[in-house]
Enzyme design. Sequence first.
Site, short mmCIF file in Angstrom:
data_model
loop_
_atom_site.label_atom_id
_atom_site.label_comp_id
_atom_site.label_asym_id
_atom_site.label_seq_id
_atom_site.Cartn_x
_atom_site.Cartn_y
_atom_site.Cartn_z
N ASP A 60 0.82 -1.22 0.00
CA ASP A 60 0.00 0.00 0.00
C ASP A 60 0.86 1.27 0.00
OD1 ASP A 60 -1.54 -2.22 0.91
OD2 ASP A 60 -2.94 -0.88 1.94
N HIS A 124 -9.00 0.29 -2.23
CA HIS A 124 -9.21 1.75 -2.30
C HIS A 124 -9.28 2.26 -3.74
CE1 HIS A 124 -9.34 3.01 1.91
NE2 HIS A 124 -8.70 1.86 2.10
#
Length: 297
Positions: A60, A124
């Site tokens: 991430d 996301h």
Amino acid sequence: MNNSIISRKKIKEIIDNPDKVSELSLNNIKFLISNAREILKKEPNLIKIGHSGKLLFVGDIHGNFESLVSIQSLISRNEYNYYEKIIFLGDFVDRGPMQLESINYVLLLKIYFPNKVILLRGNHETTSMNEYYGFYNVVYGRYGQELYNNYSDLYGAFPLALITESRIFCVHGGLPENLEKIEQINDLNRFLSDIDIDNLMLMQLIWNDPTEDIQFFTDSFRGIGIKLFGEKAFRDFISRNNIKLFIRAHEAFLQGYKYFFDNKLLSIFSAANYRAGNQAHVVEINKNLDIKLIKIG
Ligand SMILES: [Mn+2]
């Protein structure tokens, strides 16, 4: 030069000097998104690669551009030939201070090095997450709704998983409840801007987490339809699919990485200080599957 089109020379200049990503105009960004989309949409849901050299896996980013700049200093060695492939495991946006710069930078990498750089989708890269965790407001506030729509159209183009000839498998989240063979991933329709319980397997690929506390599957604290998967389910899956190492991201462990299931699963996180003081790591793996964890800034 046409304002909307970025030359290859300019793309390379920004890749070499990441701070210049902020010089992109609105039309440049639109061009960037549509070009990246054209490349990504042709890739299968499950990317297969061979390799004789080193791979780099990145977890991430979440808008932490400083961490991305640290990654740039690793990958730019030998004129970007140090790594044979660079695999990003998704979650480029939301939460961090430089979300637009971060996603635009990885899109520039994809356009310039379409075969070397692989961008997988994180949870996301969806419209519902962006509404709650920041990216929608960042884009809408700076450029308006239309540009946000361009990003949301891009999300469906990101592939979901990767398998190497050396049998490393990776996804953003984890093992879905009903995934028998990894090839089933290619049957999913990924071209959706948002992913919810109507697309359960897709959702679980980008949302599920491992746990040592159970053997099979249990409901996750993260939301309806999302699961935690345990060691027995994991071991059955890797043995069915002849997987030697499973790499995923999605969880911000303090050290920036964590091993599960007797080192057969490696979880990595590549945004520093996402939580107070968390470290960030990326992982380098050669063709013999020797693993080198690298701490980044
Ligand atoms: Mn995530």
